[in-house]
Write a protein that holds these residues in place. Structure first.
Motif, PDB file in Angstrom:
ATOM      1  N   GLY A  51       0.856  -1.183   0.000  1.00  0.00           N
ATOM      2  CA  GLY A  51       0.000   0.000   0.000  1.00  0.00           C
ATOM      3  C   GLY A  51       0.881   1.218   0.000  1.00  0.00           C
ATOM      4  N   ALA A  52       2.101   1.020  -0.476  1.00  0.00           N
ATOM      5  CA  ALA A  52       3.126   2.038  -0.283  1.00  0.00           C
ATOM      6  C   ALA A  52       3.092   3.120  -1.329  1.00  0.00           C
ATOM      7  CB  ALA A  52       4.472   1.376  -0.216  1.00  0.00           C
ATOM      8  N   GLN A  53       4.224   3.538  -1.662  1.00  0.00           N
ATOM      9  CA  GLN A  53       4.337   4.896  -2.049  1.00  0.00           C
ATOM     10  C   GLN A  53       4.703   5.179  -3.474  1.00  0.00           C
ATOM     11  OE1 GLN A  53       7.637   6.913  -0.860  1.00  0.00           O
ATOM     12  NE2 GLN A  53       9.002   5.437  -1.663  1.00  0.00           N
ATOM     13  N   SER A  54       5.378   4.335  -4.178  1.00  0.00           N
ATOM     14  CA  SER A  54       6.246   4.947  -5.138  1.00  0.00           C
ATOM     15  C   SER A  54       5.695   5.049  -6.546  1.00  0.00           C
ATOM     16  CB  SER A  54       7.557   4.199  -5.172  1.00  0.00           C
ATOM     17  OG  SER A  54       8.413   4.924  -5.986  1.00  0.00           O
ATOM     18  N   SER A  71      14.338   5.940  -3.099  1.00  0.00           N
ATOM     19  CA  SER A  71      13.576   5.923  -1.842  1.00  0.00           C
ATOM     20  C   SER A  71      14.361   6.066  -0.557  1.00  0.00           C
ATOM     21  CB  SER A  71      12.641   4.720  -1.736  1.00  0.00           C
ATOM     22  OG  SER A  71      13.012   3.663  -2.493  1.00  0.00           O
ATOM     23  N   ILE A  72      15.665   6.162  -0.635  1.00  0.00           N
ATOM     24  CA  ILE A  72      16.409   6.349   0.619  1.00  0.00           C
ATOM     25  C   ILE A  72      16.682   7.844   0.798  1.00  0.00           C
ATOM     26  CG2 ILE A  72      18.591   5.851   1.781  1.00  0.00           C
ATOM     27  CD1 ILE A  72      18.565   3.127   0.433  1.00  0.00           C
ATOM     28  N   SER A  73      16.476   8.328   2.012  1.00  0.00           N
ATOM     29  CA  SER A  73      16.675   9.765   2.252  1.00  0.00           C
ATOM     30  C   SER A  73      18.102  10.167   1.883  1.00  0.00           C
ATOM     31  CB  SER A  73      16.449  10.102   3.724  1.00  0.00           C
ATOM     32  OG  SER A  73      15.166   9.711   4.108  1.00  0.00           O
ATOM     33  N   VAL A  94      11.423   6.094  16.743  1.00  0.00           N
ATOM     34  CA  VAL A  94      10.693   5.158  15.879  1.00  0.00           C
ATOM     35  C   VAL A  94      10.846   5.630  14.432  1.00  0.00           C
ATOM     36  CG1 VAL A  94       8.349   4.468  15.192  1.00  0.00           C
ATOM     37  CG2 VAL A  94       9.010   4.345  17.587  1.00  0.00           C
ATOM     38  N   GLU A  95      11.104   4.689  13.534  1.00  0.00           N
ATOM     39  CA  GLU A  95      11.167   5.000  12.102  1.00  0.00           C
ATOM     40  C   GLU A  95      10.199   4.077  11.371  1.00  0.00           C
ATOM     41  OE1 GLU A  95      14.496   5.172   8.494  1.00  0.00           O
ATOM     42  OE2 GLU A  95      14.676   3.627  10.029  1.00  0.00           O
ATOM     43  N   LEU A  96       9.235   4.648  10.669  1.00  0.00           N
ATOM     44  CA  LEU A  96       8.340   3.835   9.828  1.00  0.00           C
ATOM     45  C   LEU A  96       8.934   3.817   8.419  1.00  0.00           C
ATOM     46  CD1 LEU A  96       4.760   5.041  10.957  1.00  0.00           C
ATOM     47  CD2 LEU A  96       6.259   3.319  11.992  1.00  0.00           C
ATOM     48  N   GLY A 101      18.038   0.586   5.619  1.00  0.00           N
ATOM     49  CA  GLY A 101      18.558   0.899   6.962  1.00  0.00           C
ATOM     50  C   GLY A 101      19.511   2.078   7.028  1.00  0.00           C
ATOM     51  N   ILE A 102      19.629   2.824   5.940  1.00  0.00           N
ATOM     52  CA  ILE A 102      20.601   3.941   5.945  1.00  0.00           C
ATOM     53  C   ILE A 102      20.195   5.014   6.963  1.00  0.00           C
ATOM     54  CG2 ILE A 102      21.602   5.825   4.544  1.00  0.00           C
ATOM     55  CD1 ILE A 102      22.723   3.073   3.795  1.00  0.00           C
ATOM     56  N   THR A 103      18.945   5.468   6.902  1.00  0.00           N
ATOM     57  CA  THR A 103      18.517   6.500   7.858  1.00  0.00           C
ATOM     58  C   THR A 103      18.528   5.955   9.284  1.00  0.00           C
ATOM     59  OG1 THR A 103      17.232   7.614   6.181  1.00  0.00           O
ATOM     60  CG2 THR A 103      16.644   8.105   8.431  1.00  0.00           C
ATOM     61  N   PHE A 118      10.541  -0.046  11.286  1.00  0.00           N
ATOM     62  CA  PHE A 118       9.510  -0.959  10.768  1.00  0.00           C
ATOM     63  C   PHE A 118       9.658  -1.121   9.255  1.00  0.00           C
ATOM     64  CE2 PHE A 118       6.438  -1.190  14.358  1.00  0.00           C
ATOM     65  CZ  PHE A 118       7.008  -0.247  15.193  1.00  0.00           C
ATOM     66  N   GLU A 119       9.654  -2.363   8.800  1.00  0.00           N
ATOM     67  CA  GLU A 119       9.754  -2.598   7.351  1.00  0.00           C
ATOM     68  C   GLU A 119       9.004  -3.886   7.002  1.00  0.00           C
ATOM     69  OE1 GLU A 119      11.128  -0.828   4.581  1.00  0.00           O
ATOM     70  OE2 GLU A 119      10.072  -2.474   3.648  1.00  0.00           O
ATOM     71  N   GLY A 120       8.356  -3.875   5.836  1.00  0.00           N
ATOM     72  CA  GLY A 120       7.587  -5.046   5.412  1.00  0.00           C
ATOM     73  C   GLY A 120       8.173  -5.780   4.235  1.00  0.00           C
ATOM     74  N   GLU A 144       9.529  -6.538  11.690  1.00  0.00           N
ATOM     75  CA  GLU A 144       9.186  -6.985  10.334  1.00  0.00           C
ATOM     76  C   GLU A 144       7.680  -7.109  10.156  1.00  0.00           C
ATOM     77  OE1 GLU A 144      11.352 -10.489   9.100  1.00  0.00           O
ATOM     78  OE2 GLU A 144      12.877 -10.128  10.615  1.00  0.00           O
ATOM     79  N   GLY A 145       7.211  -6.755   8.967  1.00  0.00           N
ATOM     80  CA  GLY A 145       5.799  -6.982   8.652  1.00  0.00           C
ATOM     81  C   GLY A 145       5.114  -5.698   8.230  1.00  0.00           C
ATOM     82  N   ASN A 146       3.838  -5.841   7.908  1.00  0.00           N
ATOM     83  CA  ASN A 146       3.072  -4.680   7.458  1.00  0.00           C
ATOM     84  C   ASN A 146       2.772  -3.766   8.652  1.00  0.00           C
ATOM     85  OD1 ASN A 146       1.124  -2.874   6.474  1.00  0.00           O
ATOM     86  ND2 ASN A 146       0.454  -4.365   4.951  1.00  0.00           N
ATOM     87  N   ALA A 168       6.979   5.698   5.389  1.00  0.00           N
ATOM     88  CA  ALA A 168       6.632   4.384   4.817  1.00  0.00           C
ATOM     89  C   ALA A 168       5.536   4.534   3.774  1.00  0.00           C
ATOM     90  CB  ALA A 168       6.219   3.426   5.920  1.00  0.00           C
ATOM     91  N   ASN A 169       4.322   4.438   4.226  1.00  0.00           N
ATOM     92  CA  ASN A 169       3.188   4.506   3.302  1.00  0.00           C
ATOM     93  C   ASN A 169       2.798   5.964   3.091  1.00  0.00           C
ATOM     94  OD1 ASN A 169       0.699   4.330   2.026  1.00  0.00           O
ATOM     95  ND2 ASN A 169       0.207   2.403   3.035  1.00  0.00           N
ATOM     96  N   HIS A 170       3.016   6.457   1.878  1.00  0.00           N
ATOM     97  CA  HIS A 170       2.821   7.887   1.624  1.00  0.00           C
ATOM     98  C   HIS A 170       1.429   8.183   1.080  1.00  0.00           C
ATOM     99  CE1 HIS A 170       7.041   7.705   2.306  1.00  0.00           C
ATOM    100  NE2 HIS A 170       7.262   8.952   1.995  1.00  0.00           N
TER     101      HIS A 170
END
Ligand SMILES: C[S@@+](CC[C@H](N)C(=O)[O-])C[C@H]1O[C@@H](n2cnc3c(N)ncnc32)[C@H](O)[C@@H]1O
Length: 243
Positions: A51-54, A71-73, A94-96, A101-103, A118-120, A144-146, A168-170
């Motif tokens: 349901g993400a973003q790109s 997608s990496i900052s 917390v990072e969604l 893992g760079i940020t 958090f990453e799915g 891990e997970g949605n 995450a989900n934009h």
């Protein structure tokens, strides 16, 4: 805009130390070496629609290099996030949206911080784990997970969050939903950052609404991202600044 036109002592100091200050911190170059390897990678990874973003991706498989580009900052933003958590002396972060893992590595640079990210996407999770191991990072936990399922489970834990990065989900609805969940656990002087606030009409709508949310006592629009302040002492001030 300069610091002389900011009348609030808090935002004056914040502007000087977080926005203007570009001092390099030892260790950033090592993280950037990892980013450079990603940018040259020929690996292909599986992209699940969370349901993400790109708008950049239309196929099921993407090159890791393309993910790293789109997608990496970018480094200046990662450095800003570092200055922010450092300025706040944030211990609970917390990072969604971990991606590779760079940020997360920037956010975890101070050893007293604990980062929960958090990453799915399974392929990205594995890549992020190799990066965390490479740096022997002890203060990052990857969930891990949605996020639709994992965030509310995680937030059963009553401890307060100092800093949350929503990347995450934009889309509009999940952005508001995740904000509502996170804001219940945000510390009194806590901050939530929304990335990509002008990425789409949906994100702009979410940003406009959240920056005027009843729990938000200040906001800074940096165009690329927006910062939301929860400290009631800040008296609902809203700024638009250049990074
Ligand atoms: C923009 S990237 C994160 C970039 C990362 N913060 C950085 O700067 O290094 C967004 C990530 O969120 C993940 N994501 C999007 N929607 C998600 C969801 N509902 N649950 C779990 N992960 C999700 C995507 O797989 C993607 O890796």
């Amino acid at each position: 805009m300069d610091e002389h036109s900011i009348h609030s002592p808090y935002f004056f100091d914040f502007y000087e130390k977080v926005i203007l200050n570009k001092n390099q911190i030892p260790g950033f170059d090592e993280i950037e070496n990892v980013r450079n390897k990603l940018l040259q990678s020929t690996l292909e990874i599986e992209m699940k629609d969370l349901g993400a973003q790109s708008a950049h991706f239309k196929n099921e498989k993407r090159s890791l290099a393309k993910v790293a580009t789109t997608s990496i900052s970018p480094r200046p933003l990662c450095e800003l996030f570092f200055r922010l958590v450092n300025y706040m002396e944030a211990t609970s972060i917390v990072e969604l949206g971990t991606s590779a893992g760079i940020t997360s590595l920037y956010l975890a640079k101070q050893s007293q911080s604990k980062v929960v990210t958090f990453e799915g996407n399974k392929d990205l999770i594995n890549i992020a784990f190799t990066h965390f191991e490479y740096f022997n990072t002890k203060n990052i936990r990857l969930i891990e997970g949605n996020i639709d399922n994992t965030l509310s489970d995680y937030l059963q834990n009553p401890s307060k969050i100092d800093f949350a990065l929503m990347d995450a989900n934009h889309r509009y609805e999940p952005t508001i939903r995740y904000f509502n969940l996170l804001s219940k656990r945000i510390a009194q002087k806590g901050i939530i950052v929304l990335d990509d606030i002008y990425h789409s009409e949906e994100m702009t709508k979410a940003w406009k609404e959240l920056s005027r949310h009843e729990l938000v006592y200040g906001s800074v629009d940096l165009f690329r991202c927006g910062i939301l302040f929860f400290d009631p002492a800040l008296n609902r001030q809203h700024f638009v600044w250049k990074m």
